[in-house]
Motif scaffolding. Structure first.
Motif, PDB file in Angstrom:
ATOM      1  N   LYS A  30      22.172  17.239  11.792  1.00  0.00           N
ATOM      2  CA  LYS A  30      23.430  15.793  11.808  1.00  0.00           C
ATOM      3  C   LYS A  30      23.583  15.822   9.825  1.00  0.00           C
ATOM      4  CE  LYS A  30      22.931  10.765  11.929  1.00  0.00           C
ATOM      5  NZ  LYS A  30      22.066   9.556  12.430  1.00  0.00           N
ATOM      6  N   ARG A  31      24.835  15.215  10.269  1.00  0.00           N
ATOM      7  CA  ARG A  31      25.737  15.158   8.854  1.00  0.00           C
ATOM      8  C   ARG A  31      25.765  14.280   8.916  1.00  0.00           C
ATOM      9  NH1 ARG A  31      28.688  19.755   8.350  1.00  0.00           N
ATOM     10  NH2 ARG A  31      30.903  18.739   7.302  1.00  0.00           N
ATOM     11  N   TYR A  32      26.042  13.603   7.261  1.00  0.00           N
ATOM     12  CA  TYR A  32      25.818  12.371   6.734  1.00  0.00           C
ATOM     13  C   TYR A  32      27.005  12.215   6.270  1.00  0.00           C
ATOM     14  CZ  TYR A  32      20.795  11.452   8.192  1.00  0.00           C
ATOM     15  OH  TYR A  32      19.618  11.900   9.354  1.00  0.00           O
ATOM     16  N   LEU A  33      27.826  11.199   5.754  1.00  0.00           N
ATOM     17  CA  LEU A  33      29.447  11.051   5.168  1.00  0.00           C
ATOM     18  C   LEU A  33      28.866  10.533   3.531  1.00  0.00           C
ATOM     19  CD1 LEU A  33      31.624  11.237   4.171  1.00  0.00           C
ATOM     20  CD2 LEU A  33      32.389   9.664   5.069  1.00  0.00           C
ATOM     21  N   ASP A  34      28.697  10.962   2.355  1.00  0.00           N
ATOM     22  CA  ASP A  34      28.039   9.730   1.701  1.00  0.00           C
ATOM     23  C   ASP A  34      28.851   9.466   1.179  1.00  0.00           C
ATOM     24  OD1 ASP A  34      26.011   9.867  -0.493  1.00  0.00           O
ATOM     25  OD2 ASP A  34      26.186  11.874  -1.535  1.00  0.00           O
ATOM     26  N   ALA A  35      28.769   8.249   1.266  1.00  0.00           N
ATOM     27  CA  ALA A  35      29.254   7.199   0.611  1.00  0.00           C
ATOM     28  C   ALA A  35      29.329   6.847  -0.606  1.00  0.00           C
ATOM     29  CB  ALA A  35      29.711   6.250   1.552  1.00  0.00           C
ATOM     30  N   CYS A  36      27.854   7.109  -1.389  1.00  0.00           N
ATOM     31  CA  CYS A  36      27.624   5.747  -1.967  1.00  0.00           C
ATOM     32  C   CYS A  36      26.488   7.301  -3.339  1.00  0.00           C
ATOM     33  CB  CYS A  36      26.395   5.248  -2.049  1.00  0.00           C
ATOM     34  SG  CYS A  36      25.274   5.584  -1.171  1.00  0.00           S
ATOM     35  N   GLY A  37      26.961   8.584  -3.000  1.00  0.00           N
ATOM     36  CA  GLY A  37      26.339   8.840  -3.598  1.00  0.00           C
ATOM     37  C   GLY A  37      25.230   9.168  -4.248  1.00  0.00           C
ATOM     38  N   GLY A  38      24.491   9.241  -3.135  1.00  0.00           N
ATOM     39  CA  GLY A  38      23.303   8.715  -3.665  1.00  0.00           C
ATOM     40  C   GLY A  38      22.771   7.345  -4.357  1.00  0.00           C
ATOM     41  N   ALA A  39      22.617   7.271  -5.028  1.00  0.00           N
ATOM     42  CA  ALA A  39      23.592   6.174  -6.004  1.00  0.00           C
ATOM     43  C   ALA A  39      24.262   6.805  -6.665  1.00  0.00           C
ATOM     44  CB  ALA A  39      21.576   5.582  -6.592  1.00  0.00           C
ATOM     45  N   ALA A  40      25.221   7.002  -6.550  1.00  0.00           N
ATOM     46  CA  ALA A  40      26.551   7.086  -7.604  1.00  0.00           C
ATOM     47  C   ALA A  40      25.875   8.055  -7.871  1.00  0.00           C
ATOM     48  CB  ALA A  40      26.807   5.604  -8.157  1.00  0.00           C
ATOM     49  N   VAL A  41      25.637   9.484  -8.280  1.00  0.00           N
ATOM     50  CA  VAL A  41      25.494  10.269  -8.447  1.00  0.00           C
ATOM     51  C   VAL A  41      26.215  11.194  -8.293  1.00  0.00           C
ATOM     52  CG1 VAL A  41      23.620  12.329  -8.750  1.00  0.00           C
ATOM     53  CG2 VAL A  41      22.482  10.030  -8.869  1.00  0.00           C
ATOM     54  N   SER A  42      26.587  11.853  -6.850  1.00  0.00           N
ATOM     55  CA  SER A  42      26.626  13.285  -6.663  1.00  0.00           C
ATOM     56  C   SER A  42      29.395  13.045  -6.268  1.00  0.00           C
ATOM     57  CB  SER A  42      26.112  13.370  -4.783  1.00  0.00           C
ATOM     58  OG  SER A  42      25.093  13.606  -5.185  1.00  0.00           O
ATOM     59  N   CYS A  43      29.288  13.390  -7.508  1.00  0.00           N
ATOM     60  CA  CYS A  43      30.647  12.823  -7.777  1.00  0.00           C
ATOM     61  C   CYS A  43      31.629  14.053  -7.586  1.00  0.00           C
ATOM     62  CB  CYS A  43      30.859  12.499  -8.976  1.00  0.00           C
ATOM     63  SG  CYS A  43      30.560  13.121 -10.399  1.00  0.00           S
ATOM     64  N   LEU A  44      31.104  14.710  -7.311  1.00  0.00           N
ATOM     65  CA  LEU A  44      31.561  16.132  -6.588  1.00  0.00           C
ATOM     66  C   LEU A  44      31.194  16.848  -5.277  1.00  0.00           C
ATOM     67  CD1 LEU A  44      32.208  18.763  -9.891  1.00  0.00           C
ATOM     68  CD2 LEU A  44      33.553  16.519  -8.758  1.00  0.00           C
ATOM     69  N   GLY A  45      30.707  15.912  -4.793  1.00  0.00           N
ATOM     70  CA  GLY A  45      29.435  16.234  -3.011  1.00  0.00           C
ATOM     71  C   GLY A  45      28.750  17.074  -3.829  1.00  0.00           C
ATOM     72  N   HIS A  46      28.010  18.305  -2.468  1.00  0.00           N
ATOM     73  CA  HIS A  46      26.740  18.825  -2.686  1.00  0.00           C
ATOM     74  C   HIS A  46      26.894  19.914  -2.478  1.00  0.00           C
ATOM     75  CE1 HIS A  46      24.720  15.129  -2.281  1.00  0.00           C
ATOM     76  NE2 HIS A  46      26.121  14.472  -1.283  1.00  0.00           N
ATOM     77  N   SER A  47      28.477  20.951  -2.846  1.00  0.00           N
ATOM     78  CA  SER A  47      28.239  22.520  -2.163  1.00  0.00           C
ATOM     79  C   SER A  47      29.449  22.441  -3.326  1.00  0.00           C
ATOM     80  CB  SER A  47      28.637  22.548  -1.273  1.00  0.00           C
ATOM     81  OG  SER A  47      29.310  22.001  -0.871  1.00  0.00           O
ATOM     82  N   ASP A  48      29.162  22.273  -4.977  1.00  0.00           N
ATOM     83  CA  ASP A  48      30.401  22.364  -5.485  1.00  0.00           C
ATOM     84  C   ASP A  48      30.467  24.064  -6.138  1.00  0.00           C
ATOM     85  OD1 ASP A  48      32.276  21.295  -7.276  1.00  0.00           O
ATOM     86  OD2 ASP A  48      32.247  22.944  -8.253  1.00  0.00           O
ATOM     87  N   ALA A  49      31.207  25.352  -5.596  1.00  0.00           N
ATOM     88  CA  ALA A  49      31.005  26.475  -6.077  1.00  0.00           C
ATOM     89  C   ALA A  49      31.051  26.970  -7.753  1.00  0.00           C
ATOM     90  CB  ALA A  49      31.619  26.803  -5.736  1.00  0.00           C
ATOM     91  N   ALA A  50      32.003  26.138  -8.422  1.00  0.00           N
ATOM     92  CA  ALA A  50      31.714  26.376  -9.419  1.00  0.00           C
ATOM     93  C   ALA A  50      31.183  25.880 -10.235  1.00  0.00           C
ATOM     94  CB  ALA A  50      33.121  26.037 -10.042  1.00  0.00           C
ATOM     95  N   VAL A  51      30.420  24.593 -11.134  1.00  0.00           N
ATOM     96  CA  VAL A  51      28.663  24.114 -10.892  1.00  0.00           C
ATOM     97  C   VAL A  51      27.750  25.064 -10.546  1.00  0.00           C
ATOM     98  CG1 VAL A  51      27.858  22.375 -10.708  1.00  0.00           C
ATOM     99  CG2 VAL A  51      30.005  22.000 -10.560  1.00  0.00           C
TER     100      VAL A  51
END
Ligand code: PLP
Length: 441
Positions: A30-51
């Protein structure tokens, strides 16, 4: 049964196994759209290749070197990056592992500054009600979240709390923004006078209040007024940008939009975007110079301060935000999200206020709009909305106690800076389903 001492001991959490841009994926797919970044954390989403690559490279090269023995390239480069973009007067950065540590460090740094500067009597902190500054004892004592403080009260240091700048509830009908700011300014002045101005060390505030009040910005001129008062009395201004900083509101530092700088600025969350735990205190040259000319060290520290891999992750995050002009997207998508929320909920009988800046937005829920009467706390509306939203595949951050720690409910939205217009529609649709499911007659 799990051997993890979970946050909630009677909840069974879905197992998160993957991330894909702004989505988190559980073990059932199941996919969850992260509209709160957890607690305003995940500002680049969850799979940023460069990071991810930057973290992998740093772990493989030199994962960690204790800061009492070495400095490191990622730490030096990240400090240079932040200072080059920081508000006026900031010239160094103290790295920690999260928001509470940042606030604790700022409080102790303020205190040591006055001790070394020859004003050891300055020891009082003034903060605001309906604020959150972290959960360690000093930060918890500083915060004005009555519910979080309650049972730990006997352990907390004394901190004076003044009113938040909460226009929706506290600005009177005939009062202009200027009058309201003047009233709050007088309240701060009165409290300073009661403590003795020469005894006050710092005033601390979140430029946009996060989880406790639901993305609550101040009215125009408020922070300038507070800054002026602090300066007049030689009181340090500490801005807690742990949640609202690092681009969340559309500018790298939230205080840029207030036209103020501060003596100490705390950041975390969006600094490392969740790829590594990291926080920081940005420090004015006056404070650093005083400590340098005095004892020459800050009598504080944790094992992981300046962690090389955490700094490498944060540097990569910040470079991504800058190189991809993501703050433009924060402003554009923030405006679109706010418009869509107003279309969908502007006339909703139970949405009293829609507020915030950039991709940091809040909806305050009410039983009825005219009198702004909140729902009964026993209804636990916020908790039910969170559950419904998760069922609908949406992560949002509802919270209760918006008004006074007990009454009021709001929903905080803080999606990643990488979202596009389709995600905005998805957020609003799913949120609408969750709210309506909980409020159906
Ligand atoms: N300050 C603010 C404004 C926060 O929102 C938070 C966390 O939500 C903190 C401090 C504490 O940060 P942490 O949870 O990383 O310790």
């Amino acid at each position: 049964m799990s051997h993890v001492f979970h946050r909630s001991l009677n909840t069974s959490y879905p197992l998160a196994v993957g991330g894909d841009g702004p989505y988190l994926i559980d073990a059932g797919g199941k996919r969850y759209l992260d509209a709160c970044g957890g607690a305003a954390v995940s500002c680049l989403g969850h799979s940023d290749a460069a990071v991810i690559a930057a973290v992998q490279h740093q772990v493989a090269t030199m994962a960690y070197a204790h800061s009492a023995f070495f400095t490191s390239e990622p730490m030096e480069q990240l400090a240079d990056f932040l200072v080059a973009r920081a508000p006026a007067g900031i010239d160094s950065v103290y790295f920690v592992s999260g928001g509470s540590e940042a606030v604790e460090s700022a409080l102790k740094m303020a205190r040591q500054y006055f001790v070394e500067q020859g004003q050891p009597q300055r020891r009082h902190v003034i903060a605001r009600r309906q604020s959150y500054h972290g959960n360690t004892l000093g930060a918890l004592a500083t915060g004005g979240n009555a519910w979080r403080r309650q049972q730990f009260e006997p352990l907390l240091i004394g901190v004076t709390h003044v009113s938040p700048c909460y226009a929706y509830r506290d600005q009177q009908a005939q009062e202009t923004d200027g009058d309201y700011v003047a009233r709050l300014g007088r309240e701060l002045e009165d409290n300073i006078a009661a403590l003795g101005a020469e005894n006050v060390m710092a005033f601390i505030a979140e430029p946009v209040v996060g989880a406790t009040a639901g993305a609550l910005p101040a009215v125009h001129g408020y922070f300038q007024r507070m800054r002026d008062i602090c300066q007049r009395h030689g009181i340090l201004l500490i801005l807690d940008e742990v949640m609202c900083g690092m681009g969340r509101t559309g500018s790298l530092f939230a205080c840029e939009q207030e036209g103020v700088t501060a003596d100490l600025i705390c950041v975390a969350k969006g600094l490392g975007a969740g790829y590594q735990p990291i926080g920081a205190v940005l420090v004015s040259h006056a404070i650093r110079d005083t400590l340098r000319a005095g004892t020459g060290f800050f009598q504080h520290g944790h094992t992981y301060i300046g962690h090389a891999t955490a700094c490498a992750a944060a540097l990569a995050v910040q470079q991504q935000i800058e190189d991809r002009d993501l703050l433009d997207n924060v402003r554009a998508m923030g405006q679109l999200l706010q418009e869509r929320l107003r279309q969908r909920f502007g006339e909703h009988p139970h949405v009293g206020d829609i507020r915030g800046r950039g991709l940091f937005l809040g909806l305050e829920l009410v039983q009825e709009r005219t009198g702004k009467r909140p729902f009964e706390p026993a209804r636990r509306l916020h908790a039910r909305i969170k559950t419904q939203a998760m069922q609908a595949g949406l992560m949002c951050y509802p919270m209760g106690g918006t008004i006074d720690g007990l009454h009021g409910d709001h929903i905080l939205l803080a999606p990643p800076y990488i979202i596009d217009a389709r995600h905005v529609d998805e957020i609003v649709d799913r949120l609408g389903l969750a709210i309506d499911a909980c409020l159906a007659p």
